[in-house]
Enzyme design. Structure first.
Site, PDB file in Angstrom:
ATOM      1  N   ARG A 152      35.480  39.224 -18.238  1.00 22.48           N
ATOM      2  CA  ARG A 152      34.150  38.900 -17.711  1.00 22.48           C
ATOM      3  C   ARG A 152      33.958  37.400 -17.490  1.00 22.48           C
ATOM      4  O   ARG A 152      33.478  36.965 -16.445  1.00 22.48           O
ATOM      5  CB  ARG A 152      33.079  39.418 -18.672  1.00 22.48           C
ATOM      6  CG  ARG A 152      32.974  40.934 -18.754  1.00 22.48           C
ATOM      7  CD  ARG A 152      31.896  41.326 -19.754  1.00 22.48           C
ATOM      8  NE  ARG A 152      31.757  42.765 -19.863  1.00 22.48           N
ATOM      9  CZ  ARG A 152      32.469  43.526 -20.681  1.00 22.48           C
ATOM     10  NH1 ARG A 152      33.373  42.941 -21.479  1.00 22.48           N
ATOM     11  NH2 ARG A 152      32.294  44.832 -20.739  1.00 22.48           N
ATOM     12  N   ILE A 153      34.288  36.598 -18.518  1.00 22.04           N
ATOM     13  CA  ILE A 153      34.051  35.158 -18.421  1.00 22.04           C
ATOM     14  C   ILE A 153      34.936  34.534 -17.359  1.00 22.04           C
ATOM     15  O   ILE A 153      34.478  33.731 -16.542  1.00 22.04           O
ATOM     16  CB  ILE A 153      34.268  34.477 -19.790  1.00 22.04           C
ATOM     17  CG1 ILE A 153      33.249  34.998 -20.800  1.00 22.04           C
ATOM     18  CG2 ILE A 153      34.178  32.959 -19.662  1.00 22.04           C
ATOM     19  CD1 ILE A 153      33.515  34.564 -22.225  1.00 22.04           C
ATOM     20  N   ASP A 172      46.845  38.317 -16.481  1.00 24.25           N
ATOM     21  CA  ASP A 172      46.095  39.173 -17.401  1.00 24.25           C
ATOM     22  C   ASP A 172      47.019  40.242 -17.938  1.00 24.25           C
ATOM     23  O   ASP A 172      47.920  40.718 -17.230  1.00 24.25           O
ATOM     24  CB  ASP A 172      44.907  39.815 -16.674  1.00 24.25           C
ATOM     25  CG  ASP A 172      43.953  40.511 -17.633  1.00 24.25           C
ATOM     26  OD1 ASP A 172      43.054  39.835 -18.157  1.00 24.25           O
ATOM     27  OD2 ASP A 172      44.127  41.721 -17.865  1.00 24.25           O
ATOM     28  N   CYS A 229      37.772  27.290 -23.875  1.00 28.75           N
ATOM     29  CA  CYS A 229      36.427  27.646 -24.341  1.00 28.75           C
ATOM     30  C   CYS A 229      36.451  29.083 -24.864  1.00 28.75           C
ATOM     31  O   CYS A 229      35.417  29.767 -24.885  1.00 28.75           O
ATOM     32  CB  CYS A 229      35.419  27.524 -23.207  1.00 28.75           C
ATOM     33  SG  CYS A 229      35.132  25.824 -22.662  1.00 28.75           S
ATOM     34  N   ALA A 230      37.635  29.537 -25.269  1.00 24.16           N
ATOM     35  CA  ALA A 230      37.797  30.928 -25.718  1.00 24.16           C
ATOM     36  C   ALA A 230      37.786  31.018 -27.234  1.00 24.16           C
ATOM     37  O   ALA A 230      36.752  31.285 -27.856  1.00 24.16           O
ATOM     38  CB  ALA A 230      39.090  31.506 -25.146  1.00 24.16           C
ATOM     39  N   ASP A 255      36.378  23.423 -26.522  1.00 23.76           N
ATOM     40  CA  ASP A 255      35.120  23.814 -27.161  1.00 23.76           C
ATOM     41  C   ASP A 255      35.369  24.552 -28.473  1.00 23.76           C
ATOM     42  O   ASP A 255      34.449  24.748 -29.252  1.00 23.76           O
ATOM     43  CB  ASP A 255      34.310  24.715 -26.211  1.00 23.76           C
ATOM     44  CG  ASP A 255      32.941  25.077 -26.773  1.00 23.76           C
ATOM     45  OD1 ASP A 255      32.213  24.151 -27.192  1.00 23.76           O
ATOM     46  OD2 ASP A 255      32.592  26.280 -26.792  1.00 23.76           O
ATOM     47  N   GLU A 260      37.335  25.303 -37.749  1.00 26.47           N
ATOM     48  CA  GLU A 260      35.923  25.012 -37.525  1.00 26.47           C
ATOM     49  C   GLU A 260      35.139  25.238 -38.817  1.00 26.47           C
ATOM     50  O   GLU A 260      35.427  26.191 -39.545  1.00 26.47           O
ATOM     51  CB  GLU A 260      35.372  25.910 -36.413  1.00 26.47           C
ATOM     52  CG  GLU A 260      36.037  25.668 -35.073  1.00 26.47           C
ATOM     53  CD  GLU A 260      35.471  26.553 -33.960  1.00 26.47           C
ATOM     54  OE1 GLU A 260      34.455  27.244 -34.201  1.00 26.47           O
ATOM     55  OE2 GLU A 260      36.027  26.544 -32.851  1.00 26.47           O
ATOM     56  N   HIS A 278      31.923  24.095 -30.102  1.00 22.50           N
ATOM     57  CA  HIS A 278      31.797  25.552 -29.959  1.00 22.50           C
ATOM     58  C   HIS A 278      30.401  25.949 -29.470  1.00 22.50           C
ATOM     59  O   HIS A 278      29.693  26.735 -30.108  1.00 22.50           O
ATOM     60  CB  HIS A 278      32.108  26.254 -31.285  1.00 22.50           C
ATOM     61  CG  HIS A 278      32.536  27.689 -31.084  1.00 22.50           C
ATOM     62  ND1 HIS A 278      33.391  28.348 -31.940  1.00 22.50           N
ATOM     63  CD2 HIS A 278      32.234  28.597 -30.131  1.00 22.50           C
ATOM     64  CE1 HIS A 278      33.571  29.599 -31.532  1.00 22.50           C
ATOM     65  NE2 HIS A 278      32.875  29.757 -30.426  1.00 22.50           N
ATOM     66  N   GLY A 280      29.857  27.160 -26.259  1.00 20.45           N
ATOM     67  CA  GLY A 280      30.018  27.931 -25.025  1.00 20.45           C
ATOM     68  C   GLY A 280      28.881  28.888 -24.752  1.00 20.45           C
ATOM     69  O   GLY A 280      28.376  28.981 -23.634  1.00 20.45           O
TER      70      GLY A 280
END
Length: 314
Positions: A152-153, A172, A229-230, A255, A260, A278, A280
């Site tokens: 989706r993203i 993919d 950003c995943a 991100d 973390e 983080h 996003g």
């Protein structure tokens, strides 16, 4: 009365809607032993990225067998032991559509920040430096964007990149998606070799480790940038630091991080890296959509009754 623990926070409007449905809502963040005790008392736990619903926490819930549903507000379920939960008749759901646009826009933002030195020139100007000649950037128009993972993203990123005049290629695990004729499917090595910008949109699997390591980074163009950003861990951070220091790639936009909320300081402070903490999915619109989706999930599952057994995560 159905009791819901909102452990990582949620929009107040969504919480009020749940209360109006006659449900008891506990909006408080618990950790450690406190969470292990509280999980025994609730029918539903709603989490974001901060709370990990692992086997040990599920085992505590199973002592009372009250917990019926785990909802992850956001994309991905890698902070939840889904298989173990489902095996024990605890349904697991998420909100996969809510933050797709927000994460896609941040991905594009990092691409702009890197290509035009926005992240660095902003800092040096605050230090009183006027380094106009130093920051000769590049245009995104005419460049190739390589997407690793085409969910989706990534599809939202592709749409925006094409409007900017970029060529989009992708890889993919499901192979070529024939309905996306404007984006070209390539194997992973070809994506890495051809792309001026590589953006990752895949989950992290601890068993498989990083998707992008030393060898993959060597395949990339020296002028190329990589964006993540995943999920932290899909890029080997040590290998990334080495590649940046040795000039094997031009830069990175990050991100998410392996550790973390205490990321590798060498990466955070690297002059070739644009960083965000983080964020996003952290937009007003995404938070509203997440809250709305969670309310719909809870309403559907409990007004109709949570069906135990054969539960599938989405």
């Amino acid at each position: 009365m159905i009791k819901i623990l909102v452990n990582d926070g949620m929009k107040i409007e969504a919480i009020e809607k749940l209360k109006k449905m006659g449900l008891e809502v506990i909006d408080k963040h618990y950790v450690g032993e406190e969470l292990e005790e509280k999980i025994k008392e609730v029918d539903v736990i709603i989490v974001r990225s901060a709370t990990k619903v692992r086997k040990n926490l599920i085992d505590e819930a199973l002592k009372t067998k009250k917990l019926k549903l785990v909802v992850r507000g956001g994309v991905g379920l890698d902070n939840i032991d889904v298989e173990y939960a489902e095996k024990n008749n605890i349904k697991v759901l998420n909100t996969p559509n809510a933050s797709s646009v927000s994460v896609a826009e941040l991905t594009i933002a990092h691409m702009f920040a890197l290509s035009r030195f926005v992240y660095l020139s902003n800092l040096t100007m605050r230090e009183g430096k006027w380094e106009k000649k130093k920051y000769q950037g590049i245009e995104l128009a005419g460049k190739t964007l390589g997407l690793i993972g085409f969910g989706r993203i990534a599809k939202e990123v592709a749409k925006r990149a094409q409007v900017l005049g970029m060529k989009v290629i992708y890889n993919d695990k499901l192979g070529e998606l024939k309905e996306y004729k404007t984006c070209k499917y390539c194997n992973l090595q070809e994506v890495l070799k051809q792309a001026d910008f590589v953006s990752l949109h895949i989950p992290f699997c601890s068993k498989e480790g990083a998707t992008i390591g030393k060898e993959e980074l060597k395949i990339m163009k020296k002028e190329a940038y990589i964006i993540n950003c995943a999920r932290g861990g899909v890029i080997d951070e040590k290998a990334l630091l080495d590649a940046l220091n040795e000039g094997e790639i031009a830069g990175a936009g990050l991100d998410v991080f392996e550790n973390e909320p205490n990321p590798n300081e060498d990466l955070v402070n690297h002059p070739k890296v644009s960083v965000t903490p983080h964020i996003g999915g952290t937009t007003k619109e995404a938070q509203e959509r997440i809250g709305e989706e969670i309310v719909k999930i809870v309403e559907k599952e409990f007004l109709g009754g949570v069906q135990n057994g054969n539960a599938k995560a989405v």
